[in-house]
Every structure is written in structure tokens, then in C-alpha cells.
Design a protein around this motif. Structure first.
Motif, PDB file in Angstrom:
ATOM      1  N   ARG A 235       0.855  -1.342  -0.053  1.00 53.36           N
ATOM      2  CA  ARG A 235       0.057   0.232  -0.103  1.00 53.36           C
ATOM      3  C   ARG A 235       0.959   1.140  -0.324  1.00 53.36           C
ATOM      4  N   ARG A 236       2.011   1.161   0.619  1.00 50.77           N
ATOM      5  CA  ARG A 236       2.997   2.326   0.380  1.00 50.77           C
ATOM      6  C   ARG A 236       3.893   2.505  -0.626  1.00 50.77           C
ATOM      7  N   GLY A 237       3.614   1.398  -1.558  1.00 52.27           N
ATOM      8  CA  GLY A 237       4.339   1.649  -2.765  1.00 52.27           C
ATOM      9  C   GLY A 237       5.991   1.209  -2.592  1.00 52.27           C
ATOM     10  N   VAL A 238       6.388   0.415  -1.375  1.00 51.75           N
ATOM     11  CA  VAL A 238       7.703   0.046  -0.931  1.00 51.75           C
ATOM     12  C   VAL A 238       8.234  -1.114  -1.903  1.00 51.75           C
ATOM     13  N   GLU A 239       9.299  -1.063  -2.506  1.00 53.48           N
ATOM     14  CA  GLU A 239       9.751  -2.192  -3.260  1.00 53.48           C
ATOM     15  C   GLU A 239      10.208  -3.744  -2.336  1.00 53.48           C
ATOM     16  N   PRO A 240      10.097  -4.399  -2.692  1.00 56.25           N
ATOM     17  CA  PRO A 240      10.528  -5.613  -1.870  1.00 56.25           C
ATOM     18  C   PRO A 240      11.974  -5.552  -1.289  1.00 56.25           C
ATOM     19  N   HIS A 241      11.903  -6.022  -0.079  1.00 56.30           N
ATOM     20  CA  HIS A 241      13.324  -5.956   0.444  1.00 56.30           C
ATOM     21  C   HIS A 241      13.373  -6.936   1.915  1.00 56.30           C
ATOM     22  N   SER A 242      14.382  -7.191   2.293  1.00 61.64           N
ATOM     23  CA  SER A 242      14.827  -8.077   3.453  1.00 61.64           C
ATOM     24  C   SER A 242      14.106  -7.138   4.766  1.00 61.64           C
ATOM     25  N   GLY A 243      13.535  -8.000   5.543  1.00 58.84           N
ATOM     26  CA  GLY A 243      13.014  -7.315   6.745  1.00 58.84           C
ATOM     27  C   GLY A 243      12.088  -8.179   7.726  1.00 58.84           C
ATOM     28  N   GLU A 244      11.244  -7.734   8.439  1.00 61.80           N
ATOM     29  CA  GLU A 244      10.357  -8.329   9.359  1.00 61.80           C
ATOM     30  C   GLU A 244       9.180  -9.367   8.388  1.00 61.80           C
ATOM     31  N   GLU A 245       8.809  -8.534   7.427  1.00 61.02           N
ATOM     32  CA  GLU A 245       7.851  -9.312   6.608  1.00 61.02           C
ATOM     33  C   GLU A 245       8.405 -10.594   5.914  1.00 61.02           C
ATOM     34  N   LEU A 246       9.652 -10.503   5.323  1.00 60.65           N
ATOM     35  CA  LEU A 246      10.397 -11.735   4.893  1.00 60.65           C
ATOM     36  C   LEU A 246      10.726 -12.832   5.775  1.00 60.65           C
ATOM     37  N   ASP A 247      10.972 -12.103   7.068  1.00 57.73           N
ATOM     38  CA  ASP A 247      11.461 -13.238   8.058  1.00 57.73           C
ATOM     39  C   ASP A 247      10.000 -14.137   8.597  1.00 57.73           C
ATOM     40  N   SER A 248       8.912 -13.266   8.693  1.00 58.93           N
ATOM     41  CA  SER A 248       7.850 -13.844   8.781  1.00 58.93           C
ATOM     42  C   SER A 248       7.355 -14.927   7.917  1.00 58.93           C
ATOM     43  N   PHE A 249       7.523 -14.494   6.519  1.00 56.21           N
ATOM     44  CA  PHE A 249       7.230 -15.414   5.383  1.00 56.21           C
ATOM     45  C   PHE A 249       8.173 -16.785   5.625  1.00 56.21           C
ATOM     46  N   VAL A 250       9.431 -16.691   5.784  1.00 56.93           N
ATOM     47  CA  VAL A 250      10.244 -17.956   5.616  1.00 56.93           C
ATOM     48  C   VAL A 250      10.015 -18.625   6.902  1.00 56.93           C
ATOM     49  N   GLY A 251       9.863 -17.919   8.359  1.00 58.64           N
ATOM     50  CA  GLY A 251       9.475 -18.444   9.425  1.00 58.64           C
ATOM     51  C   GLY A 251       8.228 -19.570   9.128  1.00 58.64           C
ATOM     52  N   ALA A 252       7.198 -18.981   8.790  1.00 61.10           N
ATOM     53  CA  ALA A 252       6.145 -19.894   8.498  1.00 61.10           C
ATOM     54  C   ALA A 252       6.422 -21.110   7.951  1.00 61.10           C
ATOM     55  N   TYR A 253       7.321 -21.158   6.843  1.00 59.95           N
ATOM     56  CA  TYR A 253       7.564 -22.336   6.219  1.00 59.95           C
ATOM     57  C   TYR A 253       8.503 -23.117   7.210  1.00 59.95           C
ATOM     58  N   ALA A 254       9.455 -22.716   7.658  1.00 60.09           N
ATOM     59  CA  ALA A 254      10.430 -23.431   8.511  1.00 60.09           C
ATOM     60  C   ALA A 254       9.687 -23.976   9.714  1.00 60.09           C
TER      61      ALA A 254
END
Length: 321
Positions: A235-254
């Protein structure tokens, strides 16, 4: 109330005249038990008491609101009982129910209007196809076909609560006042999920095939959290990057696969997600349905997944280089 008889009762004709309605209407209400008669004359004619006019006026008001006879009877019975506790609760329930029904009818009319505009405004060569598409969608539109599509796609071992939670975010909720473009998008979405599934639409992604029901539920709950975080960035137009969002995503699979979140795991996950089947068309149409006219595209689980995968792919590519 005007009475022309010594006993204080009036005839059906007198009551009808006083109320400003027809004798036929008074007779209908009496025959249906809504307007009790006080007695009958020697000749068998109906006679009504002093309270009949007030009850008849109330009855007409309720009917004027469009309430069906059975609901009018409930309201009048409560008023007649004169219950102190909760007085008027039946009327409130009945009116609230009618408001919900009217809301559904208005939504259906708005969808019909937008559908007609869709047909009217499209090129003549496309009208037959548009008619076929929107003709298959009820109004208000039914989202049950979308839910069936996902129930067939999700892991069979998914607990009911986890499935319901996923459906709440995956099934597009059509707007009450749609534009023609939103009607077209929903019609295409309906056509997509009701035609025979092939390829990606049939296959459950390998990365989502957790071995146990508990693992499946944990995976989708974790993904829902990650998608919500990514949606904020979208919604903010932010480009994909490493951070809390990615950690949560990978953590779900792990967590689902009882693994540790390591660079090696992220590399394997990125490769698996790249090879998994996709249903991009579903998410594209969903965004078209739920996005407000003239506004930026609303994030969907599909667009959030793409954002997170792009962040993961960039991170693993950088680590490999």
C-alpha cells in the motif's frame, strides 16, 4: 372513534370508512386474524370494538413498511400482550430483518444496473461474451464457487478453523455498489473457478504440502501474518526488501517443516517456490474486484506472496553471488 350503535360497536363499512381503506382490506385483515371482530350482528355481519381503529391504523403502518403478514402478526401480538420487559423488541427485530432484506435487494439491483451498463457500453462484437459471463453470476453475487475452488486446492488435512481463516482472506468479497469493471472482473473470476481445473489450478504447491494437519494450519496461519505485513508495504509502494515481512514469511515455512531458518533453507525455499505452480489470474481478478474505483490496487494474498518471493529471491541471489 365514531360509533353508530348503542352498544359502542361499529360495522365493517363504518370502520373501513373511518380508516380510509376498503371494506375488502378490512375483511382480509379480519380473515387473517390480524383484526379480531368483537361480535356478529343478528344477521351475521361483523362488528368491531373501540380499539379496532387504532389497531387497524397500526396494522396499515406496518404493512406500509412492506412487512409481511406473519411479521405484522408478531408485532401486534406483542403490543396486545403489553409486556413490560423487552417491549418493542419484536418490532425492532422485524424492522432490522426487513432492512437486511432491503439491503440485499438494493445490492442486487446495483449489480444488475452495472451489468447492464457493461453490456451497453462494450463494443457490439463483445456483447455476446459479456452476456454469457454476467449471466452466470447471480445478484447479489454468490461467493460459494470461490470457496469451493479453494477447499479443493487447500491441503485435505487442513483443520476446519484454519481453512475458514484462509477463506476469509482468499475469497473476494464483491462490493455492494460495483462499477461495470468490477462486475466484469467478478464474472471472469466466477468463470475461472467454475471451469474444469487444469495444470496450476489443480496442483497443490509442493512447498505447501505439510505432512500433518497441525503443520498445515501453522503454515497458513504464518503466511497470513506475513501477507498482512507485506500488504502494508504494498500500500505504501515500497519495493521488496529483506526485513520483518520476509522473516515472517520464511519462518512460516520453517516452522511447518520443523526446520531452522538458515541461508541454506532460504535458498532451497526460493528454488521450490520458483518451481511451484501459480494461479496469478485468480489474484489479478480478485484485485480488480476489491479495488475501489480510481484507487491504487488493493493487496491480495497473491500480490503479497509475489512481493515476499521477490524479496527472498533477491536476498538468496545476493548471497549466492
Amino acid at each position: 372513534m365514531f360509533m353508530s350503535h348503542d352498544d359502542g360497536l361499529c360495522s365493517i363499512g363504518e370502520l373501513a370508512e373511518r380508516a380510509g381503506i376498503t371494506v375488502k382490506a378490512v375483511r382480509f385483515y379480519s380473515d387473517n386474524g390480524l383484526l379480531p371482530e368483537a361480535s356478529r350482528s343478528a344477521g351475521g355481519h361483523r362488528r368491531y370494538g373501540p380499539d379496532a381503529l387504532g389497531r387497524l391504523r397500526m396494522l396499515r403502518s406496518l404493512r406500509g413498511l412492506g412487512l409481511p403478514v406473519r411479521e405484522v402478526r408478531r408485532v401486534l401480538d406483542e403490543e396486545e400482550d403489553g409486556a413490560e420487559a423487552g417491549a418493542g423488541s419484536v418490532l425492532e427485530d422485524v424492522v432490522a430483518g426487513q432492512l437486511r432484506e432491503l439491503g440485499s435487494q438494493l445490492t442486487a439491483l446495483r449489480w444488475r444496473e452495472a451489468g447492464m451498463r457493461l453490456v451497453l457500453e462494450c463494443p457490439p462484437a463483445e456483447r455476446a461474451d459479456r452476456l454469457r459471463l454476467i449471466g452466470a453470476v447471480a445478484g447479489p453475487p454468490n461467493t460459494a464457487p470461490l470457496a469451493r475452488f479453494w477447499r479443493a486446492w487447500l491441503p485435505p488435512r487442513m483443520p476446519a478453523r484454519a481453512t475458514t481463516a484462509f477463506l476469509e482472506v482468499a475469497v473476494a468479497q464483491p462490493p455492494d455498489d460495483p462499477t461495470p469493471a468490477q462486475v466484469l472482473a467478478f464474472a471472469r473470476l466466477n468463470a475461472l473457478v467454475t471451469r474444469p481445473c487444469t495444470g496450476a489450478e489443480r496442483t497443490q504447491p509442493e512447498a505447501h504440502k505439510a505432512s500433518e494437519a497441525r503443520a498445515s494450519a501453522a503454515l497458513y496461519a504464518g503466511l497470513a501474518q506475513a501477507y498482512e505485513l507485506a500488504g502494508t508495504q504494498l500500500r505504501r509502494g515500497v519495493e521488496p526488501h529483506s526485513g520483518e515481512e520476509l522473516d515472517s514469511f520464511v519462518g512460516a515455512y520453517a516452522s511447518a517443516y520443523d526446520s531452522r531458518d538458515t541461508p541454506a533453507f532460504r535458498g532451497l525455499l526460493a528454488g521450490q517456490l520458483a518451481a511451484d505452480p501459480r494461479i496469478d489470474r485468480y489474484w489479478e481478478l480478485t484485485a480488480d474486484v476489491i479495488t475501489a474505483p480510481g484507487g491504487p490496487p488493493e493487496p491480495t494474498p497473491g500480490s503479497a506472496h509475489d512481493w515476499l518471493f521477490a524479496a527472498l529471491d533477491a536476498q538468496t541471489a545476493a548471497a549466492a553471488g
